[in-house]
Design a protein around this motif. Structure first.
Motif, PDB file in Angstrom:
ATOM      1  N   SER A 146     -28.421   2.646  33.893  1.00  0.00           N
ATOM      2  CA  SER A 146     -27.398   1.947  33.115  1.00  0.00           C
ATOM      3  C   SER A 146     -27.953   1.379  31.816  1.00  0.00           C
ATOM      4  CB  SER A 146     -26.745   0.857  33.954  1.00  0.00           C
ATOM      5  OG  SER A 146     -27.696   0.195  34.724  1.00  0.00           O
ATOM      6  N   LEU A 147     -29.197   0.894  31.839  1.00  0.00           N
ATOM      7  CA  LEU A 147     -29.756   0.349  30.608  1.00  0.00           C
ATOM      8  C   LEU A 147     -29.926   1.453  29.566  1.00  0.00           C
ATOM      9  CD1 LEU A 147     -30.772  -2.063  29.115  1.00  0.00           C
ATOM     10  CD2 LEU A 147     -33.013  -1.736  30.113  1.00  0.00           C
ATOM     11  N   PHE A 148     -30.331   2.635  30.037  1.00  0.00           N
ATOM     12  CA  PHE A 148     -30.469   3.762  29.122  1.00  0.00           C
ATOM     13  C   PHE A 148     -29.123   4.077  28.482  1.00  0.00           C
ATOM     14  CE2 PHE A 148     -30.477   8.127  27.806  1.00  0.00           C
ATOM     15  CZ  PHE A 148     -31.723   8.278  27.222  1.00  0.00           C
ATOM     16  N   GLN A 149     -28.116   4.083  29.321  1.00  0.00           N
ATOM     17  CA  GLN A 149     -26.768   4.384  28.845  1.00  0.00           C
ATOM     18  C   GLN A 149     -26.348   3.387  27.765  1.00  0.00           C
ATOM     19  OE1 GLN A 149     -23.881   3.744  31.845  1.00  0.00           O
ATOM     20  NE2 GLN A 149     -22.190   4.083  30.421  1.00  0.00           N
ATOM     21  N   ALA A 150     -26.590   2.092  28.042  1.00  0.00           N
ATOM     22  CA  ALA A 150     -26.169   1.059  27.087  1.00  0.00           C
ATOM     23  C   ALA A 150     -26.889   1.211  25.750  1.00  0.00           C
ATOM     24  CB  ALA A 150     -26.443  -0.334  27.663  1.00  0.00           C
ATOM     25  N   ARG A 151     -28.194   1.439  25.806  1.00  0.00           N
ATOM     26  CA  ARG A 151     -28.968   1.582  24.576  1.00  0.00           C
ATOM     27  C   ARG A 151     -28.560   2.853  23.833  1.00  0.00           C
ATOM     28  NH1 ARG A 151     -30.777  -0.450  21.148  1.00  0.00           N
ATOM     29  NH2 ARG A 151     -32.775   0.537  20.847  1.00  0.00           N
ATOM     30  N   SER A 152     -28.346   3.903  24.607  1.00  0.00           N
ATOM     31  CA  SER A 152     -27.953   5.165  24.012  1.00  0.00           C
ATOM     32  C   SER A 152     -26.615   5.017  23.286  1.00  0.00           C
ATOM     33  CB  SER A 152     -27.866   6.229  25.108  1.00  0.00           C
ATOM     34  OG  SER A 152     -27.232   7.375  24.620  1.00  0.00           O
ATOM     35  N   GLN A 153     -25.690   4.318  23.925  1.00  0.00           N
ATOM     36  CA  GLN A 153     -24.384   4.107  23.296  1.00  0.00           C
ATOM     37  C   GLN A 153     -24.514   3.304  22.006  1.00  0.00           C
ATOM     38  OE1 GLN A 153     -22.392   2.421  26.636  1.00  0.00           O
ATOM     39  NE2 GLN A 153     -21.260   4.302  27.080  1.00  0.00           N
ATOM     40  N   GLU A 154     -25.396   2.322  22.024  1.00  0.00           N
ATOM     41  CA  GLU A 154     -25.564   1.525  20.818  1.00  0.00           C
ATOM     42  C   GLU A 154     -26.108   2.394  19.675  1.00  0.00           C
ATOM     43  OE1 GLU A 154     -28.229  -1.795  21.008  1.00  0.00           O
ATOM     44  OE2 GLU A 154     -27.853  -2.321  18.929  1.00  0.00           O
ATOM     45  N   ASP A 203     -33.543   9.699   9.134  1.00  0.00           N
ATOM     46  CA  ASP A 203     -32.288  10.285   8.671  1.00  0.00           C
ATOM     47  C   ASP A 203     -31.941  11.613   9.338  1.00  0.00           C
ATOM     48  OD1 ASP A 203     -30.122   9.608   7.305  1.00  0.00           O
ATOM     49  OD2 ASP A 203     -30.738  10.452   5.377  1.00  0.00           O
ATOM     50  N   LYS A 204     -32.325  11.768  10.606  1.00  0.00           N
ATOM     51  CA  LYS A 204     -31.979  13.004  11.325  1.00  0.00           C
ATOM     52  C   LYS A 204     -30.941  12.673  12.398  1.00  0.00           C
ATOM     53  CE  LYS A 204     -36.407  15.343  10.829  1.00  0.00           C
ATOM     54  NZ  LYS A 204     -37.631  15.779  11.535  1.00  0.00           N
ATOM     55  N   GLN A 205     -29.736  12.353  11.932  1.00  0.00           N
ATOM     56  CA  GLN A 205     -28.710  11.899  12.867  1.00  0.00           C
ATOM     57  C   GLN A 205     -28.316  12.977  13.866  1.00  0.00           C
ATOM     58  OE1 GLN A 205     -25.617  10.518  10.339  1.00  0.00           O
ATOM     59  NE2 GLN A 205     -26.756   8.678   9.814  1.00  0.00           N
ATOM     60  N   GLU A 206     -28.218  14.201  13.365  1.00  0.00           N
ATOM     61  CA  GLU A 206     -27.833  15.321  14.218  1.00  0.00           C
ATOM     62  C   GLU A 206     -28.805  15.432  15.400  1.00  0.00           C
ATOM     63  OE1 GLU A 206     -25.233  17.322  13.001  1.00  0.00           O
ATOM     64  OE2 GLU A 206     -25.195  18.292  14.984  1.00  0.00           O
ATOM     65  N   ALA A 207     -30.086  15.423  15.069  1.00  0.00           N
ATOM     66  CA  ALA A 207     -31.112  15.550  16.103  1.00  0.00           C
ATOM     67  C   ALA A 207     -31.010  14.403  17.098  1.00  0.00           C
ATOM     68  CB  ALA A 207     -32.496  15.577  15.471  1.00  0.00           C
ATOM     69  N   ALA A 243     -37.524   8.812  25.131  1.00  0.00           N
ATOM     70  CA  ALA A 243     -36.320   9.426  24.566  1.00  0.00           C
ATOM     71  C   ALA A 243     -35.616   8.458  23.617  1.00  0.00           C
ATOM     72  CB  ALA A 243     -35.376   9.847  25.689  1.00  0.00           C
ATOM     73  N   LEU A 244     -35.463   7.194  24.054  1.00  0.00           N
ATOM     74  CA  LEU A 244     -34.799   6.218  23.191  1.00  0.00           C
ATOM     75  C   LEU A 244     -35.602   5.997  21.914  1.00  0.00           C
ATOM     76  CD1 LEU A 244     -33.594   3.544  25.743  1.00  0.00           C
ATOM     77  CD2 LEU A 244     -32.204   5.151  24.438  1.00  0.00           C
ATOM     78  N   ARG A 245     -36.915   5.979  22.065  1.00  0.00           N
ATOM     79  CA  ARG A 245     -37.750   5.747  20.884  1.00  0.00           C
ATOM     80  C   ARG A 245     -37.726   6.947  19.951  1.00  0.00           C
ATOM     81  NH1 ARG A 245     -42.559   2.210  23.770  1.00  0.00           N
ATOM     82  NH2 ARG A 245     -41.328   0.287  23.816  1.00  0.00           N
ATOM     83  N   LEU A 246     -37.674   8.149  20.537  1.00  0.00           N
ATOM     84  CA  LEU A 246     -37.588   9.336  19.694  1.00  0.00           C
ATOM     85  C   LEU A 246     -36.281   9.304  18.896  1.00  0.00           C
ATOM     86  CD1 LEU A 246     -38.703  11.997  18.737  1.00  0.00           C
ATOM     87  CD2 LEU A 246     -37.768  13.111  20.759  1.00  0.00           C
ATOM     88  N   ALA A 247     -35.205   8.903  19.575  1.00  0.00           N
ATOM     89  CA  ALA A 247     -33.920   8.806  18.869  1.00  0.00           C
ATOM     90  C   ALA A 247     -34.021   7.805  17.722  1.00  0.00           C
ATOM     91  CB  ALA A 247     -32.821   8.400  19.846  1.00  0.00           C
ATOM     92  N   THR A 248     -34.716   6.680  17.978  1.00  0.00           N
ATOM     93  CA  THR A 248     -34.912   5.682  16.927  1.00  0.00           C
ATOM     94  C   THR A 248     -35.668   6.279  15.737  1.00  0.00           C
ATOM     95  OG1 THR A 248     -35.052   4.017  18.651  1.00  0.00           O
ATOM     96  CG2 THR A 248     -35.816   3.376  16.472  1.00  0.00           C
ATOM     97  N   LEU A 266     -30.236  14.808  21.063  1.00  0.00           N
ATOM     98  CA  LEU A 266     -31.190  14.299  22.040  1.00  0.00           C
ATOM     99  C   LEU A 266     -30.509  13.372  23.044  1.00  0.00           C
ATOM    100  CD1 LEU A 266     -34.124  13.728  23.013  1.00  0.00           C
ATOM    101  CD2 LEU A 266     -34.147  11.836  21.401  1.00  0.00           C
ATOM    102  N   LEU A 267     -29.751  12.396  22.534  1.00  0.00           N
ATOM    103  CA  LEU A 267     -29.104  11.423  23.424  1.00  0.00           C
ATOM    104  C   LEU A 267     -28.107  12.127  24.331  1.00  0.00           C
ATOM    105  CD1 LEU A 267     -28.650   8.501  20.902  1.00  0.00           C
ATOM    106  CD2 LEU A 267     -30.285   8.664  22.777  1.00  0.00           C
ATOM    107  N   ASP A 268     -27.444  13.139  23.785  1.00  0.00           N
ATOM    108  CA  ASP A 268     -26.488  13.910  24.565  1.00  0.00           C
ATOM    109  C   ASP A 268     -27.190  14.612  25.720  1.00  0.00           C
ATOM    110  OD1 ASP A 268     -23.779  14.286  24.580  1.00  0.00           O
ATOM    111  OD2 ASP A 268     -24.015  16.404  23.999  1.00  0.00           O
TER     112      ASP A 268
END
Lengths: 640, 208
Positions: free
Chosen positions: B157-165, B139-143, B128-133, B147-149
């Protein structure tokens, strides 16, 4: 109950019972019924135990590692503390979880890969080739059967695949690379000035009330930790060395026996004339210089004086004034081509031009002293010391043994041990658990002093090796429990502290006044501002670093000059002016900067992926850690 | 004599009773044993089948990792078992290769497949984190935000921290400094609690 079963055991219930009885055998085999339950677990992971032995092995491994890292500074408390123990258990839990995961998911090395891995392991090879017998022998020496070892290897290979799979697929967002490059390349135009703490610290008046108030409000700051005064006996190699007397004959004998050690190495003394060849020189230039060198060699061979020619022609500024003399050429001191030439020449010989990275050298070996054995008279003192040390070392291990025995067998005082060995019982300064001077700066000595046997039972400590030349044993002399220090004891310190605060406060006030003046443009005096390096990465000293930390945080809008200040860590006050921000352009980054950052980000993603994976396994597993079992362990360790 | 006869009678009676009992229950017991045995044999057979299958998949994964022509090797692995952990690792590796050759679309497809596979939470979180990357790089910020939402309640907690970043990066890029600041700050906090380095996030935060 039995009757009901009997009645029901007709028809479908009979079927069911037989089936139910059969299942466990099918699933677990008969072994499960016989496995011992005696081991105490430190944790259970999804019902499976991690037993105390496994934990203790892991702890021992850490202890060995730290001991190797820190040598005589190793403090058992680095390892034997609750947090560290918890970390170790967590590590074991995490390993267990990953193992179980790999097993369940069928992660394993294939037969081919397993074979390749075993065949290529050096330990299993004989004369560079895999050897079946060696393999079986080595494996069984490690306590495995070949099958068991292969099983183990298969599984750990599978775990390796998982780790590599997670890390090798790490992704980097190119936009993030650009963003971070832009930030590291961002330039800020700023300068700063430091307003030193206002006035002399010791001139600040401090009232009695102020001191009392500080003392009353900050008890924790004026706490004296538990402390000990110790009687101690120290046995050193030097003590023994000093007791040894050697007569002339003994020294001479030692010299004869160890003659080989007192060599004077071969010494080659050389001079040279250097004709430099610039790096950029082309072939024509190079051969012109070589021709010039050849001509010089010819002149030398015709009998011209080397020193004179060296003074005239050599381009080595270091040696030309000494007629080219380089002194003794030790091995490894010169470039290899030069050294090779010098070490192949005879005394008085003049070499043909030798080419090195500096140019052409014409070398003359001016003196050659063959390796020799130093005469007795020259090394007598050295021999005497060496011999005394040698004798002392033999004696030391015996004396140490006696020392240990007496300290242990007469545990109520150190007098017996000291008396028997002709040593003195000394009394230390105060020692706390974390601080001590001289011999008590060694954490192992402090740990021994605060061990319950010494502290509470008033017994001798064991003998501690501070090094292999110094041994020490301690005994309690006086103990003082933790308490707030008396006011009189800390008054001077409090005064200095308050003075510092006042001075810092003054610096702050004048700094703030300066800021106001600067902002309103009502400056009377010219103030010297130092400019801050534009790039944050070029900031050097501590003050600049603190200023940069503030400056690079500030929001700045075009056209304005921000004037602000803050207190530095030493109580001075810094005022800075931020006049401009030039955004970094990622396109200006060097290829190296870019690839470095990309690697850093890829590593971060790899590391995060693995941690995230572990965290997820941990979250969905049923893990119980028995802290009491861990504490028990610490007791047994301390008692050992 | 009587005793003897009685005894004989009793034996006979027992025998008769046992026979009758057997007549009534014998078939049930034999049936039970038969079914039990079948289950044991079946279970063992099933296990050895699983074992063989797992070995095959492991070999296919090794072949994929070592192959220079990765397309067919990946297909072979996915055909054999597209639910295996190996297949998810291979998909992630393929996604990285796709990104390296500039094919973000392909990387998206592969990582989405991991996310939608019924594999474990750990691998899915990583994907999931890599897909967001990948979304951000493409340039698909919306997507990425959606996804992160959608993945926010994992309790990792690590997922949360990376997701927030990552979200912070998006808001920062769109000029919403306040949101970005809050997200970066909270990400740093979690990273520090986890004992993980946060200097790059700090760098981003300082600039806001």
């Amino acid at each position: 109950m039995l009757l009901t079963i009997r009645k029901k055991s007709q028809g479908w219930v009979a079927w069911l019972i037989v089936i139910i009885i059969t299942i466990p055998f099918a699933l677990f085999g008969i072994n499960s019924y016989f496995e011992g339950a005696g081991q105490i677990p430190v944790a259970t992971v999804d019902g499976e135990k991690i037993n105390a032995q496994t934990f203790e092995n892991a702890m021992e491994q850490r202890r060995r590692f730290f001991r190797a890292q820190f040598g005589s500074n190793f403090d058992p408390a680095m390892v034997d503390n609750p947090q560290f123990r918890m970390q170790v258990v967590e590590g074991l839990v995490s390993n267990r979880l990953i193992q179980t995961y790999a097993q369940k998911q069928g992660l394993r090395l294939s037969d081919d890969a397993l074979r390749a891995s075993i065949v290529s392991t050096p330990e299993f090879q004989l004369e560079g080739k895999f050897d079946e017998d060696t393999y079986r022998r080595v494996v069984s020496a490690r306590g495995y059967s070949a099958e068991g070892y292969e099983q183990q290897l298969r599984l750990s290979g599978g775990i390796g695949q998982l780790e590599n799979g997670l890390s090798d697929s790490a992704l980097v967002n190119p936009l993030e690379v650009d963003l971070l490059l832009a930030l590291t390349l961002q330039k800020r135009d700023a300068d700063y000035t430091v307003i030193a703490s206002g006035g002399e610290v010791q001139d600040e008046p401090v009232s009695d009330e102020e001191k009392r108030e500080e003392y009353a409000n900050n008890e924790a700051r004026y706490m004296q930790d538990d402390r000990l005064k110790l009687n101690y006996v120290k046995l050193t190699l030097d003590d023994i060395v000093n007791d040894i007397e050697l007569d002339e004959e003994e020294i001479e004998q030692a010299y004869e026996a160890g003659k080989g050690q007192y060599r004077k190495p071969e010494a080659r003394i050389a001079s040279h004339i250097l004709l430099g060849v610039p790096r950029s020189a082309d072939e024509a230039k190079r051969s012109a210089i070589l021709a010039k060198a050849d001509a010089l060699v010819a002149r030398l061979n015709d009998g011209e004086d080397f020193t004179a020619l060296a003074e005239e022609f050599s381009e080595d500024p270091g040696s030309k004034r000494q007629g080219g003399d380089l002194g003794i050429i030790a091995k490894g001191q010169m470039v290899p081509e030069f050294e090779e030439a010098v070490y192949s020449m005879a005394q008085g010989e003049i070499s043909a031009p030798v080419k090195t990275e500096f140019g052409y050298h014409i070398i003359k070996l001016t003196a050659l002293e063959k390796e020799s054995i130093k005469p007795y008279a020259e090394v007598k003192a050295e021999v005497e010391t060496a011999e005394k040390n040698r004798l002392a070392r033999t004696q030391f291990s015996e004396t140490a043994e006696t020392f240990r025995t007496l300290v242990f067998e007469e545990p109520d005082s150190l007098e017996a041990a000291a008396g028997a060995l002709g040593l003195k019982v000394q009394v230390s300064d105060w020692v706390t658990q974390t601080q001590g001077v001289d011999d008590f700066s060694n954490p192992r000595v402090r740990a021994a002093a605060f061990d319950s046997a010494v502290l509470n039972d008033e017994l001798n400590s064991e003998v501690i090796d501070i090094s292999d030349e110094v041994l020490i044993a301690v005994h309690k002399n006086q103990f003082e429990a933790q308490h707030v220090k008396a006011f009189a004891e800390v008054e001077a310190g409090i005064e200095a502290l308050i003075q510092q605060r006042k001075v810092a406060e003054k610096a702050k006030l004048s700094g703030e006044a300066l800021i106001a003046d600067l902002q309103q443009g009502t400056m009377q005096d010219e103030i010297n501002f130092d400019s801050l390096p534009e790039l944050r990465s070029e900031v050097t000293d501590l003050v600049q670093r603190q200023v940069a930390e503030q400056v690079f945080k500030r929001q700045w809008s075009s056209g304005e000059t921000l004037i602000e200040g803050f207190s530095l860590s030493n109580g001075d006050y810094a005022v800075y002016r931020l006049k401009g921000v030039t955004p970094g352009d990622p396109a200006m980054a060097t290829a190296e900067q870019r690839s470095q950052l990309e690697t850093q980000l890829a590593n971060r993603d790899a590391n995060n992926a693995y941690r995230l994976f572990s965290e997820s396994l941990r979250n969905s597993a049923d893990v119980e850690i028995f802290t009491s079992a861990l504490e028990d362990d610490s007791d047994t360790v301390a008692a050992q | 004599m009587n005793d003897k006869i009685d005894l004989g009678m009793a034996e006979d009676e027992d025998l008769v009773r046992a026979k009758a009992w057997w007549k009534e229950n014998g078939s049930s017991i034999i049936g039970g044993i038969l079914i039990g045995t079948t289950m044991v044999v079946g279970y063992n057979f099933w296990q050895s089948y699983q074992e063989k299958h797992a070995s095959e998949v492991a070999v296919l994964y090794e072949q994929y990792i070592q192959s220079s022509e990765s397309g067919p090797a990946l297909d072979a692995l996915l055909d054999a078992d597209d639910k295996a952990s190996y297949s998810q690792l291979a998909r992630m590796a393929a996604a990285k290769s796709a990104m390296d050759s500039g094919d973000a679309e392909q990387a998206e497809i592969l990582l989405k497949a991991v996310l939608e596979s019924k594999t474990d939470e750990g691998l899915r979180s990583v994907a999931a984190l890599r897909l967001a990357t990948v979304y951000l790089a493409n340039d698909k910020q919306e997507a990425a935000l959606n996804l992160l939402d959608a993945q926010s309640d994992k309790g990792l907690s690590l997922f949360q921290a990376r997701s927030q970043e990552l979200q912070g990066d998006i808001y920062q890029q769109n000029g919403d400094s306040d949101k970005a600041r809050a997200l970066y700050s909270s990400s740093i906090l979690v990273m520090q609690q986890l004992g993980q380095p946060a200097s790059l996030i700090q760098l981003k935060l300082d600039n806001l």
